[in-house]
Design a protein around this motif. Sequence first.
Motif, PDB file in Angstrom:
ATOM      1  N   SER A   1      17.613  -1.818   3.870  1.00  0.00           N
ATOM      2  CA  SER A   1      16.415  -2.637   3.725  1.00  0.00           C
ATOM      3  C   SER A   1      15.793  -2.462   2.343  1.00  0.00           C
ATOM      4  O   SER A   1      15.674  -1.347   1.832  1.00  0.00           O
ATOM      5  N   GLY A   2      15.371  -3.583   1.769  1.00  0.00           N
ATOM      6  CA  GLY A   2      14.675  -3.558   0.492  1.00  0.00           C
ATOM      7  C   GLY A   2      13.295  -4.168   0.622  1.00  0.00           C
ATOM      8  O   GLY A   2      13.042  -4.999   1.497  1.00  0.00           O
ATOM      9  N   ALA A   3      12.403  -3.741  -0.259  1.00  0.00           N
ATOM     10  CA  ALA A   3      11.050  -4.298  -0.306  1.00  0.00           C
ATOM     11  C   ALA A   3      10.786  -4.804  -1.720  1.00  0.00           C
ATOM     12  O   ALA A   3      10.621  -4.011  -2.651  1.00  0.00           O
ATOM     13  N   VAL A   4      10.797  -6.127  -1.894  1.00  0.00           N
ATOM     14  CA  VAL A   4      10.426  -6.737  -3.164  1.00  0.00           C
ATOM     15  C   VAL A   4       8.915  -6.921  -3.188  1.00  0.00           C
ATOM     16  O   VAL A   4       8.216  -6.378  -4.043  1.00  0.00           O
ATOM     17  N   LYS A   5       8.399  -7.670  -2.199  1.00  0.00           N
ATOM     18  CA  LYS A   5       6.961  -7.863  -2.057  1.00  0.00           C
ATOM     19  C   LYS A   5       6.426  -7.223  -0.792  1.00  0.00           C
ATOM     20  O   LYS A   5       5.260  -6.850  -0.721  1.00  0.00           O
ATOM     21  N   GLU A   6       7.293  -7.128   0.223  1.00  0.00           N
ATOM     22  CA  GLU A   6       6.884  -6.522   1.487  1.00  0.00           C
ATOM     23  C   GLU A   6       8.096  -5.876   2.139  1.00  0.00           C
ATOM     24  O   GLU A   6       9.240  -6.145   1.768  1.00  0.00           O
ATOM     25  N   LEU A   7       7.849  -5.026   3.134  1.00  0.00           N
ATOM     26  CA  LEU A   7       8.915  -4.300   3.814  1.00  0.00           C
ATOM     27  C   LEU A   7       9.906  -5.267   4.457  1.00  0.00           C
ATOM     28  O   LEU A   7       9.510  -6.255   5.084  1.00  0.00           O
ATOM     29  N   ASN A   8      11.186  -4.984   4.250  1.00  0.00           N
ATOM     30  CA  ASN A   8      12.288  -5.733   4.868  1.00  0.00           C
ATOM     31  C   ASN A   8      12.410  -7.170   4.375  1.00  0.00           C
ATOM     32  O   ASN A   8      12.969  -8.021   5.078  1.00  0.00           O
ATOM     33  N   ASP A   9      11.914  -7.462   3.166  1.00  0.00           N
ATOM     34  CA  ASP A   9      12.071  -8.824   2.651  1.00  0.00           C
ATOM     35  C   ASP A   9      13.310  -8.978   1.778  1.00  0.00           C
ATOM     36  O   ASP A   9      13.519 -10.027   1.174  1.00  0.00           O
ATOM     37  N   HIS A  10      14.142  -7.948   1.717  1.00  0.00           N
ATOM     38  CA  HIS A  10      15.425  -8.053   1.022  1.00  0.00           C
ATOM     39  C   HIS A  10      16.479  -7.288   1.807  1.00  0.00           C
ATOM     40  O   HIS A  10      16.234  -6.181   2.288  1.00  0.00           O
ATOM     41  N   VAL A  11      17.649  -7.897   1.937  1.00  0.00           N
ATOM     42  CA  VAL A  11      18.803  -7.279   2.583  1.00  0.00           C
ATOM     43  C   VAL A  11      19.805  -6.909   1.510  1.00  0.00           C
ATOM     44  O   VAL A  11      20.124  -7.743   0.648  1.00  0.00           O
TER      45      VAL A  11
ATOM     46  N   PRO B   1       8.806 -14.844 -15.096  1.00  0.00           N
ATOM     47  CA  PRO B   1       7.557 -14.424 -15.747  1.00  0.00           C
ATOM     48  C   PRO B   1       6.967 -13.186 -15.073  1.00  0.00           C
ATOM     49  O   PRO B   1       6.892 -13.104 -13.845  1.00  0.00           O
ATOM     50  N   ILE B   2       6.567 -12.216 -15.884  1.00  0.00           N
ATOM     51  CA  ILE B   2       6.040 -10.954 -15.370  1.00  0.00           C
ATOM     52  C   ILE B   2       4.789 -10.588 -16.157  1.00  0.00           C
ATOM     53  O   ILE B   2       4.786 -10.615 -17.398  1.00  0.00           O
ATOM     54  N   CYS B   3       3.719 -10.254 -15.446  1.00  0.00           N
ATOM     55  CA  CYS B   3       2.481  -9.825 -16.100  1.00  0.00           C
ATOM     56  C   CYS B   3       2.644  -8.406 -16.641  1.00  0.00           C
ATOM     57  O   CYS B   3       3.298  -7.559 -16.019  1.00  0.00           O
ATOM     58  N   ASP B   4       2.031  -8.142 -17.786  1.00  0.00           N
ATOM     59  CA  ASP B   4       2.099  -6.800 -18.364  1.00  0.00           C
ATOM     60  C   ASP B   4       1.539  -5.744 -17.416  1.00  0.00           C
ATOM     61  O   ASP B   4       1.980  -4.590 -17.422  1.00  0.00           O
ATOM     62  N   THR B   5       0.597  -6.135 -16.580  1.00  0.00           N
ATOM     63  CA  THR B   5       0.004  -5.175 -15.647  1.00  0.00           C
ATOM     64  C   THR B   5       0.977  -4.737 -14.569  1.00  0.00           C
ATOM     65  O   THR B   5       0.736  -3.744 -13.873  1.00  0.00           O
ATOM     66  N   ASP B   6       2.093  -5.471 -14.409  1.00  0.00           N
ATOM     67  CA  ASP B   6       3.102  -5.114 -13.411  1.00  0.00           C
ATOM     68  C   ASP B   6       4.179  -4.188 -13.966  1.00  0.00           C
ATOM     69  O   ASP B   6       5.119  -3.835 -13.245  1.00  0.00           O
ATOM     70  N   LEU B   7       4.049  -3.803 -15.229  1.00  0.00           N
ATOM     71  CA  LEU B   7       5.054  -2.960 -15.865  1.00  0.00           C
ATOM     72  C   LEU B   7       4.668  -1.487 -15.784  1.00  0.00           C
ATOM     73  O   LEU B   7       3.494  -1.132 -15.736  1.00  0.00           O
ATOM     74  N   THR B   8       5.676  -0.633 -15.780  1.00  0.00           N
ATOM     75  CA  THR B   8       5.430   0.804 -15.864  1.00  0.00           C
ATOM     76  C   THR B   8       4.960   1.140 -17.277  1.00  0.00           C
ATOM     77  O   THR B   8       5.108   0.330 -18.202  1.00  0.00           O
ATOM     78  N   PRO B   9       4.407   2.340 -17.486  1.00  0.00           N
ATOM     79  CA  PRO B   9       3.953   2.713 -18.839  1.00  0.00           C
ATOM     80  C   PRO B   9       5.045   2.619 -19.901  1.00  0.00           C
ATOM     81  O   PRO B   9       4.747   2.352 -21.074  1.00  0.00           O
ATOM     82  N   ASP B  10       6.313   2.824 -19.495  1.00  0.00           N
ATOM     83  CA  ASP B  10       7.396   2.712 -20.483  1.00  0.00           C
ATOM     84  C   ASP B  10       8.074   1.346 -20.466  1.00  0.00           C
ATOM     85  O   ASP B  10       9.168   1.170 -21.016  1.00  0.00           O
ATOM     86  N   GLY B  11       7.429   0.345 -19.837  1.00  0.00           N
ATOM     87  CA  GLY B  11       7.861  -1.039 -20.017  1.00  0.00           C
ATOM     88  C   GLY B  11       8.878  -1.586 -19.041  1.00  0.00           C
ATOM     89  O   GLY B  11       9.447  -2.652 -19.274  1.00  0.00           O
ATOM     90  N   TRP B  12       9.096  -0.918 -17.888  1.00  0.00           N
ATOM     91  CA  TRP B  12      10.045  -1.404 -16.888  1.00  0.00           C
ATOM     92  C   TRP B  12       9.312  -2.164 -15.784  1.00  0.00           C
ATOM     93  O   TRP B  12       8.152  -1.896 -15.489  1.00  0.00           O
ATOM     94  N   TYR B  13      10.044  -3.076 -15.149  1.00  0.00           N
ATOM     95  CA  TYR B  13       9.500  -3.848 -14.034  1.00  0.00           C
ATOM     96  C   TYR B  13      10.146  -3.380 -12.741  1.00  0.00           C
ATOM     97  O   TYR B  13      11.380  -3.347 -12.629  1.00  0.00           O
ATOM     98  N   ARG B  14       9.330  -3.018 -11.758  1.00  0.00           N
ATOM     99  CA  ARG B  14       9.862  -2.622 -10.454  1.00  0.00           C
ATOM    100  C   ARG B  14      10.280  -3.874  -9.702  1.00  0.00           C
ATOM    101  O   ARG B  14       9.461  -4.669  -9.284  1.00  0.00           O
ATOM    102  N   PHE B  15      11.585  -4.026  -9.503  1.00  0.00           N
ATOM    103  CA  PHE B  15      12.088  -5.208  -8.813  1.00  0.00           C
ATOM    104  C   PHE B  15      12.105  -5.006  -7.300  1.00  0.00           C
ATOM    105  O   PHE B  15      11.566  -5.817  -6.547  1.00  0.00           O
ATOM    106  N   VAL B  16      12.704  -3.931  -6.836  1.00  0.00           N
ATOM    107  CA  VAL B  16      12.811  -3.729  -5.391  1.00  0.00           C
ATOM    108  C   VAL B  16      12.968  -2.241  -5.093  1.00  0.00           C
ATOM    109  O   VAL B  16      13.585  -1.497  -5.859  1.00  0.00           O
ATOM    110  N   GLU B  17      12.382  -1.811  -3.988  1.00  0.00           N
ATOM    111  CA  GLU B  17      12.587  -0.461  -3.469  1.00  0.00           C
ATOM    112  C   GLU B  17      13.537  -0.551  -2.279  1.00  0.00           C
ATOM    113  O   GLU B  17      13.284  -1.300  -1.328  1.00  0.00           O
TER     114      GLU B  17
END
Length: 291
Positions: free
Chosen positions: A101-111, A178-194
């Motif tokens: 199971s992956g979570a992009v925006k919510e739990l179980n929204d990615h297989v 498109p990704i907002c700067d506020t969604d980036l980690t301090p070193d500039g990465w974007y969290r896509f999915v957990e």
Amino acid sequence: MRMSREEADKFLTEVLGLSPEYTKSKGVSLLLLDAIILNFQQRIPFQSVTSCAVPQDQRHLPSWDEIKECCISGRGGLCYQLNVFMKVLLEALGYDASLASGAVKELNDHVTVVVSHLQGTGSHYLVEVGCGYPTFRTVPLDFADESPEYVSGFLRHKFVRKNDAVIWYHEPRGKYRPICDTDLTPDGWYRFVEIRAFTPCDVELFESTMTTTFTDPREGSFLQVPTAVSFSSSKLIAIKGNQYIIEEGERRVCKIEIDSLDKLLEIYLKHFPQLPLSVVSDAIRNSGLKF
């Protein structure tokens, strides 16, 4: 959800273009698995067009027969279709494959899919062919804290352990997503999915979230914006609404706004010929796309 070995071998040969001799010589191996992933991503698109084309009152969670048909036909689909198919395919070939199971925006929204015990007992590899981003290979998940950085076509990415999960980070590529700067980690990465990569699960876990994915055209959903993504020749080719996005040169992504239906249909015909233009037209009409 089952597939015979004969069906699996036929898919490798007739759809992915892998010769029977190559498949037989590699056996249940990392080399064959990497070849399956690469050829799958090059030939079968991640797309919501066929789902958008279905009238609202007929939309539903795809059955196994529908999942199998969309992949064998080469039309492709979304993560629930592509990665569930991949898990069943790999099991038929003899791999120890499970859903995760992956979570992009919510739990179980990615297989997604994890293959275990391939290079020794306890080894784990991510197999991802259903998210609209390239990997082109397996990703070893048995690192202590953080994976090496990978470059897969236009995408630079890495993975970080978080307890019993793995977070997939992307280098932001604004012309593709498109990704907002506020969604980036301090070193500039974007969290896509957990990804809960070390907790195998059954397909029934996704029934609620995936039913919503395939039936509810809420804002920002794939049902609102017909989308098709391919990596033919390992280069990005995508259509999102009326945006034509292509990878040119060394990891350079270009975005072009298409100003007419005829031009958009021409692009679909050129890059996604497995999608009938009547289906594409229905998807555009149902989504309310304007030019």
